[in-house]
Each structure stands twice: as C-alpha cells, then as structure tokens.
Design a protein around this motif. Structure first.
Motif, PDB file in Angstrom:
ATOM      1  N   VAL A   1       5.058 -33.037  30.800  1.00 32.57           N
ATOM      2  CA  VAL A   1       4.103 -33.187  29.696  1.00 32.57           C
ATOM      3  C   VAL A   1       2.681 -33.087  30.216  1.00 32.57           C
TER       4      VAL A   1
ATOM      5  N   LEU B   1       1.965 -29.433  30.926  1.00 31.98           N
ATOM      6  CA  LEU B   1       1.767 -28.686  29.696  1.00 31.98           C
ATOM      7  C   LEU B   1       0.406 -28.957  29.086  1.00 31.98           C
TER       8      LEU B   1
ATOM      9  N   ARG C   1       6.331 -23.402  24.270  1.00 36.90           N
ATOM     10  CA  ARG C   1       5.543 -24.342  25.069  1.00 36.90           C
ATOM     11  C   ARG C   1       5.159 -25.579  24.269  1.00 36.90           C
TER      12      ARG C   1
ATOM     13  N   LYS D   1       6.489 -29.461  24.736  1.00 37.31           N
ATOM     14  CA  LYS D   1       5.483 -30.500  24.969  1.00 37.31           C
ATOM     15  C   LYS D   1       5.662 -31.651  23.979  1.00 37.31           C
TER      16      LYS D   1
END
Length: 320
Positions: A19, A22, A223, A227
C-alpha cells in the motif's frame, strides 16, 4: 496457491509495504527504467503448458489478499518494455520510425510485431519467441492506432494514417515470414471489416499473419483497486463476459480463413471459471484498465510459444 502460508504478522507487513508503494508510486521517467527483458522472481511458479497455467488462474480466483512477495512492486517504471523508450512504441501524435530491430539480429528469417499498445504489451513474449526460433524481430506500434484498410477516418488521425501506410509499404518490401498484430478490442469493434481487409492485404506480402486475441479489460484500474482492497483482491477481478468482448472476438475469429490470417485466441490464458483475476501466483497481471504487465507477458512466454506454433501447424504443415 490459495491462501498464503505466511504468518499473520508477515502478511500484514507485506500488505502495508505494498500500500505504501502504491501510494508513492510515480510515472515512467527515465529510459534506463525500460528493460529489454524481465527476470521473474525465483518464487514464481513456472508454467510450460496451458493446463498448468489455467490451474494457477483457477487458484487465483480463491485468493483473498495480496501475497507478501508480489511483483512487480506497483507501480514501478520497468513494467513497460524498452520499446517505449526507443520510439518503437510511438506516442499518439509522434512519429519516430526508429530502427526497431530486436530478436536474433543476424537471422535470415524476419518477423514483425505491429498494432497499438495491445501489440506492445506482448513485446517480452514475442522477443523471447524471436530469439528462440531465430527471427529478426521488427517492432512498430503506436498508441490508439488501429490497423485498417481503407483508413478508418472516424478513429484515425494523420500520424496513424502514416503508420498504416508505413506498415503496408515496408511489409510489402521486406516480405517477412511472420507478422503478429495486436489491437485493442475497444477500438477494433468499430472497424472489424476494415481490420480484416488490412490483414488480408498484409497476407499477400507476409508468409503468415496472426492476429493476437485481446486480453481482458479491467474496471476499475488494477493499481487503484489493489491499493483500495489489499485484503480483498477478488474485488479487483473481472467477470469474463465483462472483460472480453466475445462478439468482436467471434467476428475476428470467424473471418480469419476468408481473409487469410490466423487468430490466436488468448481469452482462456488469464481467465478461468468465468473470472479474470488481477493477481495470479505472486504476479500482478494487469497494469491499468486494459494492459497486461511485463511480468505477466514474461510468465506467458512458454504458453505463447506452444500455442502459436500449434496454430501455425494447424494451418500449415510443419509450422515455422
């Protein structure tokens, strides 16, 4: 595959690290970040047959959270290949025409990879095929540019029109043994007859012309979805019928014989049991709304090799 065997603490740490990555990831910036090839992690299971691959995709449909050893580290620049840096994958309004030669550069046989970014996403796969089978590989692709004949005015623009003419002229001059074409289904569906006409025209100059079936669309962006859902990755899967435009795929497949090209059906490579997962094994399979990642393309190298050769042999005795 299935659920991770790592302890709860390590699982949480892995998710938190992903996380954080990202959240801070940037866009592609330097040419050095565009590799010519990718090495998969040692922990990634190798697949040699379509059956083996499909077992991993089915297991991915049961995955609940992002594996701690996920790759690529989203969103790292090297997930796009070298052709994005050297002008062989052109931006929409740019015309570069670099000397885009890869594969076995000393080989007598020649193959081409053309189309839009959905051709470019297969570069690692096609490069490996060219090296293994001793082809000189020529790559010319352009973002959002469809291969059509006559030029489809409603989706083409001057730079795309110019590239279509470039493809036709240079393939006619060079007469390659194999031309691979990759196109985005979202655009192709509007101009199927023109695409088939263009493929038929190329088939007069090339020994074999193969249209690569498109990969799954994604909604939402892979993506952003991963996330937001690191511990519930099934939210990032796509239903097969939403991801693949089977109407367009069927039209392209049915028209292959009459228009003298071959259709490489890829829809069941990364989709199984009615779903197209975002992650399989320890790999993120998609980099945005419509493209597979470089690691996915690399993982698929053996499958592409076997399936393409089988397709060629089914039509032409002895294949290549």
């Amino acid at each position: 595959m299935g659920k991770s065997r790592l302890g709860p603490a390590r699982q949480i740490i892995g998710v938190l690290m992903l996380v954080a990555t990202l959240a801070g990831a940037g866009s592609i910036a330097h040419a050095k970040d565009f590799p010519a090839a990718i090495d998969l992690p040692a922990t990634t299971p190798r697949v040699e047959t379509l059956g083996q691959l499909q077992l991993h995709i089915r297991a991915a449909n049961e995955l609940t959270q992002i594996p701690a050893d996920i790759t690529p580290t989203p969103w790292h620049a090297n997930d796009r290949s070298i052709i994005y840096a050297d002008g062989c994958m052109e931006n929409r309004d740019v015309t570069v025409r670099s000397k885009c030669v890869f594969g076995d550069k000393t080989a007598r046989r020649e193959m081409w990879l053309i189309g839009d970014s959905h051709a470019a996403q297969w570069f690692y796969t096609v490069q490996a095929y060219a090296l293994k089978h001793h082809y000189k590989l020529v790559v010319h692709a352009k973002s959002n540019c469809e291969l059509t004949h006559p030029i489809a005015k409603k989706i083409a623009w001057s730079a795309c029109t110019g590239l279509n003419r470039y493809w036709r002229h240079h393939i006619k001059v060079n007469r390659p043994d194999l031309v691979l074409v990759g196109l985005y289904q979202g655009w192709t569906k509007r101009v199927v007859p023109q695409v088939q006409s263009a493929l038929k025209l190329l088939a007069k100059s090339a020994k074999h012309v193969v249209l690569i079936g498109d990969t799954s669309r994604r909604n939402p962006d892979t993506r952003q979805c991963l996330k937001a859902n690191p511990a519930a990755v099934q939210h990032c899967s796509m239903e097969l019928t939403d991801g693949i435009d089977f109407v367009t795929a069927s039209r392209l497949k049915r028209g292959a014989s009459a228009n003298h090209y071959l259709y490489l059906d890829t829809h069941d490579w990364l989709c199984q049991q009615g779903k197209c997962p975002a992650i399989a094994a320890n790999l993120i399979l998609y980099r945005d709304y419509t493209h597979i990642t470089g690691v996915a393309a690399t993982w698929l190298i053996p499958i592409f090799d076997v399936q393409l050769n089988a397709l060629l042999k089914s039509k032409f005795k002895g294949g290549l």
